[in-house]
Design a protein around this motif. Sequence first.
Motif, mmCIF file in Angstrom:
data_model
loop_
_atom_site.group_PDB
_atom_site.id
_atom_site.type_symbol
_atom_site.label_atom_id
_atom_site.label_comp_id
_atom_site.label_asym_id
_atom_site.label_seq_id
_atom_site.Cartn_x
_atom_site.Cartn_y
_atom_site.Cartn_z
ATOM 1 N N ARG A 52 0.830 -1.204 0.000
ATOM 2 C CA ARG A 52 0.000 0.000 0.000
ATOM 3 C C ARG A 52 0.872 1.265 0.000
ATOM 4 O O ARG A 52 0.553 2.256 -0.653
ATOM 5 C CB ARG A 52 -0.954 -0.044 1.182
ATOM 6 C CG ARG A 52 -1.969 -1.191 1.059
ATOM 7 C CD ARG A 52 -2.979 -1.219 2.187
ATOM 8 N NE ARG A 52 -3.956 -2.287 1.959
ATOM 9 C CZ ARG A 52 -3.945 -3.466 2.575
ATOM 10 N NH1 ARG A 52 -3.011 -3.733 3.469
ATOM 11 N NH2 ARG A 52 -4.860 -4.373 2.307
ATOM 12 N N THR A 53 1.986 1.204 0.722
ATOM 13 C CA THR A 53 2.927 2.333 0.712
ATOM 14 C C THR A 53 3.560 2.486 -0.666
ATOM 15 O O THR A 53 3.711 3.599 -1.184
ATOM 16 C CB THR A 53 4.035 2.121 1.759
ATOM 17 O OG1 THR A 53 3.444 1.997 3.045
ATOM 18 C CG2 THR A 53 5.024 3.263 1.760
ATOM 19 N N ARG A 90 2.356 1.637 -3.531
ATOM 20 C CA ARG A 90 1.396 2.159 -4.504
ATOM 21 C C ARG A 90 1.307 3.679 -4.442
ATOM 22 O O ARG A 90 1.185 4.342 -5.468
ATOM 23 C CB ARG A 90 0.019 1.518 -4.274
ATOM 24 C CG ARG A 90 -0.031 0.059 -4.692
ATOM 25 C CD ARG A 90 -1.419 -0.400 -5.002
ATOM 26 N NE ARG A 90 -1.369 -1.660 -5.753
ATOM 27 C CZ ARG A 90 -2.346 -2.134 -6.498
ATOM 28 N NH1 ARG A 90 -3.458 -1.435 -6.623
ATOM 29 N NH2 ARG A 90 -2.226 -3.268 -7.138
ATOM 30 N N ARG A 91 1.365 4.218 -3.249
ATOM 31 C CA ARG A 91 1.352 5.678 -3.125
ATOM 32 C C ARG A 91 2.611 6.280 -3.740
ATOM 33 O O ARG A 91 2.568 7.335 -4.377
ATOM 34 C CB ARG A 91 1.224 6.079 -1.641
ATOM 35 C CG ARG A 91 -0.153 5.798 -1.051
ATOM 36 C CD ARG A 91 -0.328 6.501 0.277
ATOM 37 N NE ARG A 91 0.582 5.992 1.299
ATOM 38 C CZ ARG A 91 0.300 4.975 2.104
ATOM 39 N NH1 ARG A 91 -0.870 4.341 2.005
ATOM 40 N NH2 ARG A 91 1.160 4.581 3.018
ATOM 41 N N THR A 111 -5.739 -5.718 -7.044
ATOM 42 C CA THR A 111 -5.726 -5.035 -5.753
ATOM 43 C C THR A 111 -4.707 -5.728 -4.863
ATOM 44 O O THR A 111 -4.317 -6.874 -5.130
ATOM 45 C CB THR A 111 -7.103 -5.102 -5.079
ATOM 46 O OG1 THR A 111 -7.378 -6.476 -4.717
ATOM 47 C CG2 THR A 111 -8.204 -4.580 -6.001
ATOM 48 N N PRO A 112 -4.249 -5.081 -3.783
ATOM 49 C CA PRO A 112 -3.274 -5.735 -2.904
ATOM 50 C C PRO A 112 -3.730 -7.108 -2.401
ATOM 51 O O PRO A 112 -2.952 -8.074 -2.418
ATOM 52 C CB PRO A 112 -3.125 -4.726 -1.757
ATOM 53 C CG PRO A 112 -3.360 -3.402 -2.406
ATOM 54 C CD PRO A 112 -4.451 -3.656 -3.403
ATOM 55 N N THR A 113 -4.971 -7.214 -1.970
ATOM 56 C CA THR A 113 -5.453 -8.503 -1.455
ATOM 57 C C THR A 113 -5.543 -9.531 -2.569
ATOM 58 O O THR A 113 -5.174 -10.705 -2.381
ATOM 59 C CB THR A 113 -6.820 -8.342 -0.778
ATOM 60 O OG1 THR A 113 -6.707 -7.421 0.308
ATOM 61 C CG2 THR A 113 -7.316 -9.678 -0.238
#
Length: 298
Positions: A74-75, A77-78, A120-122
Amino acid sequence: MREDGRLDPATAAFLAHRSLLFTVAYEMLGSAADAEDVLQETWLRWADVDLDTVRDQRAYLVRITTRQALIRLRTLRRRKETYIGPWLPEPLLTAPDVAEDVELADSLSMAMLLVLETLTPTERAVFVLREVFDLGYDEIAEAVDKTSTAVRQVAHRARAHVAARRPRDVVSPAETRAALEAFQRAVETGDLQSLLDILAPDVVALSDGGGVKQAMPRPIVGADKVVRVFAVGLAMVGTEMSLEPAHVNGYPALIMRLNGEIDGVVAVRVEDSLVTGLYYVRNPEKLSRVERETAVSR
């Protein structure tokens, strides 16, 4: 380490599974540097675990790694939102025998890692753990904090998504090598017609300079356009360029050198003996893993 020189059980277990854990983290992140950070976090948490309560050390370690990779993903991706130009995975120099494990090599390929970027991450975590590492749904559910039923639904969705975007068939290393050899001959001789002949009409070329090295600011689509870009590049480079065959991410690739120094890595996606995807990583921060082999496993 104990006084008698032997490793303590926690360290021994971690080292025994380290290449597996790295591969899990790398396939989720596409970044070796971030995967190493995830392994550091995994070790810190593993060192505090009471091993007497752990039934399956491999599964437990994979669970820790997956959770840490999800946080890092998630980090990451930002970070990509402000990345200059196209983002490509960090290439890994791998041993030639990695190609013998067809599923592992395919999952590590640049083409597949780019497909995984669209999940998506999941979804990415579930797909990697299920399709590449063959973990059970219950094990995956613990790793991603979902029910087994929910994981099955995510896995189904991720498989359909990947199937719609990946090459129709897994291409053998031999077919990839043949296409790369033709590509290399065309580039080294400046034979633009031969270069055009090895490219699929709808080939997509991506280059990643990270804002540090010159690179194409956006994807180039179409064989004619790609050849024109290469013609300009070759004219600027002159005779100081050399191409060196290597195994990168489980498949044959080329390491490009300018004046003896590594300038980048060229990887390809091949279908029906033609290059349909051309990936050139030039960002210096992503080239440290092509100097020495990285151990990967599943």
